[in-house]
Scaffold this active site. Structure first.
Site, PDB file in Angstrom:
ATOM      1  N   HIS A 179       0.841  -1.208   0.000  1.00 50.98           N
ATOM      2  CA  HIS A 179       0.000   0.000   0.000  1.00 50.98           C
ATOM      3  C   HIS A 179       0.873   1.253   0.000  1.00 50.98           C
ATOM      4  O   HIS A 179       1.796   1.364   0.815  1.00 50.98           O
ATOM      5  CB  HIS A 179      -0.899  -0.031   1.254  1.00 50.98           C
ATOM      6  CG  HIS A 179      -1.741   1.192   1.416  1.00 50.98           C
ATOM      7  ND1 HIS A 179      -1.946   1.810   2.639  1.00 50.98           N
ATOM      8  CD2 HIS A 179      -2.439   1.918   0.507  1.00 50.98           C
ATOM      9  CE1 HIS A 179      -2.737   2.855   2.464  1.00 50.98           C
ATOM     10  NE2 HIS A 179      -3.048   2.948   1.191  1.00 50.98           N
TER      11      HIS A 179
HETATM   12 CA    CA Z   1       0.515  -0.323  -4.307  1.00 48.48          CA
END
Ligand code: CA
Ligand code: ZL4
Ligand code: ZN
Length: 388
Positions: A179
């Site tokens: 992320h």
């Molecule tokens: Ca990513």
């Protein structure tokens, strides 16, 4: 050489510095700046450098890095003493554990990869390049006051801040398997940057544990950044077909609603099959399709690197993506040239090994068609609140 011609009309700049590659995180640390040497060797052996303007990056100044980072953190980063990594206690600015060790030349390393991304962004701003590439950048986890997940300075945030001087709206897209939390957080409160990250999501056992579908920016009346974070949480084993479908659908809708005037694409290569830390079945072709799609939007485009822990696959992907940027991906020979430095490191001599060649047995795909459809629906709903 290899039929590479300088494309008319579209200028690509390539930002690098061989000094960056000389840094070592420590003996068995997954992040190996040497992967940049392998990538560059492949890019040069195909003759692609002849089709780009190459710039040797300078170090970013502390003043430039203070556009995002605190003076206190930068001072600490510059003066921290090299030490054996130790995870037994919390450290100032999260520096000195096994993820973010303090190694020889750490500050120079950070200033160099940041300088390369800042210069790349400036080339886009002044119109000297249409696509600018910095494979040494893309270090998306760094926070304003601390290091995180192999990232110390956030070159992406610094580059986007440069773009925002000229551009009303910047679209940030992150295809690293992790992320893109540092970039998301940095622009959490503005509607001038829309951040999109595709990643493996598991709040318990996959770093950094954030990036669920519902995480779309603080939802309050007076926050312009509400709804301007898009997250695409995925399970192990996603394949090229699903990945390309999601990328093109989600990014396509973001472009329609947000109308960016520039795009930054983080091309973390740990989303490839066979990565030491990743869990996806994405191939070099699928990873590259994301770059092709962004290029087809005809907006100023900054390509940065990121993760990527199986160096031969990193080199394949970034060489292929460089060829897409300059427009020769259909004409180069997929067979890795005989004179490529470290050619023996590639094991298979093609740019596009099959899943069987990479993994033996592909990982089971834990992403159901329903999951993919639910993601598209949620994001389409979020984008109702996004307007140019
Ligand atoms: Ca990513
Ligand atoms: C290593 O073998 O999940 C570091 C890190 C060093 C050498 C020997 C030390 C052994 C895997 C990872 C002890 C290692 C313990 N060495 C590491 C919660 C963690 C705490 C630290 O691609 N331990 C932390 C960060 C992630 C965690 C991923 C991705 C960056 C990017 C952009 C960052 N951290 C558990 C792990 C090794 C190591 C082996 C490691 N660290 C794998 N995943 C992490 O998004 C560039
Ligand atoms: Zn990563």
């Amino acid at each position: 050489e290899n039929g590479i011609v300088r494309p008319k009309g579209i200028n690509v700049s390539f930002h690098l510095n061989p000094e960056i590659e000389q840094h070592h995180f420590g003996h068995s640390h997954p992040m190996k700046p040497w992967r940049l040497t392998l990538s560059k060797g492949l890019i040069i052996s195909y003759g692609m450098h002849a089709a780009m303007d190459t710039y040797v990056a300078r170090q970013a100044t502390e003043e430039e890095m203070e556009d995002f980072h605190t003076t206190d953190y930068l001072d600490y980063l510059r003066t921290a003493e090299v030490a054996i990594p130790d995870d037994s206690e919390e450290k100032p600015h999260n520096l000195g554990g096994s993820d973010c060790p303090i190694f020889e030349g750490l500050f120079d390393y950070c200033a160099l990869y940041s300088g390369a991304s800042i210069d790349a962004a400036r080339k886009l701003c002044n119109g000297q390049s249409d696509i600018a590439i910095n494979w040494s950048g893309g270090l998306h986890h760094a926070k304003k006051n601390e290091a995180s997940g192999f990232c110390y300075a956030n070159d992406i945030v610094l580059a986007i801040l440069q773009l925002l001087r000229q551009h009303p709206r910047v679209l940030y897209i992150d295809i690293d398997v992790h992320h893109g939390d540092g970039v998301e957080e940095a622009f959490w409160s503005t509607d001038r940057v829309l951040t999109v990250s595709l990643h493996k999501y598991d709040p318990v056992c996959f770093f950094p544990g954030t990036g669920d579908l519902e995480r779309n920016g603080p939802q309050s009346e007076d926050n312009p950044g509400a709804h301007h974070a898009i997250n695409v949480p995925l399970n192990d084993g996603i394949d090229d077909d699903q990945y390309i479908y999601l990328f093109e659908t989600v990014v396509g809708r973001c472009v329609d609603k947000f109308r960016p005037t520039a795009i930054v694409l983080q091309c973390g290569a740990d989303s490839l099959a066979g990565d030491r830390l990743g869990r996806f079945n994405v191939q070099v072709q699928g990873h590259g399709a994301c770059v092709s799609y962004c290029k087809s939007l005809n907006l100023p485009l900054l390509l940065v690197g990121g993760g990527g822990y199986t160096p031969r696959n990193v080199a394949r992907a970034w060489a292929h993506e460089t060829s897409i940027a300059i427009g020769c991906s259909d004409t180069i020979d997929p067979e890795i040239p005989l004179h490529t430095p470290y050619r023996e490191h590639f094991r298979h001599t093609t740019l596009f090994p099959t899943l069987e060649q990479i993994l033996g047995e592909p990982k089971p795909n834990k992403n159901s068609p329903k999951k993919i459809q639910d993601i598209v629906e949620h994001i389409t709903e979020q984008l109702r609140f996004v307007n140019a």
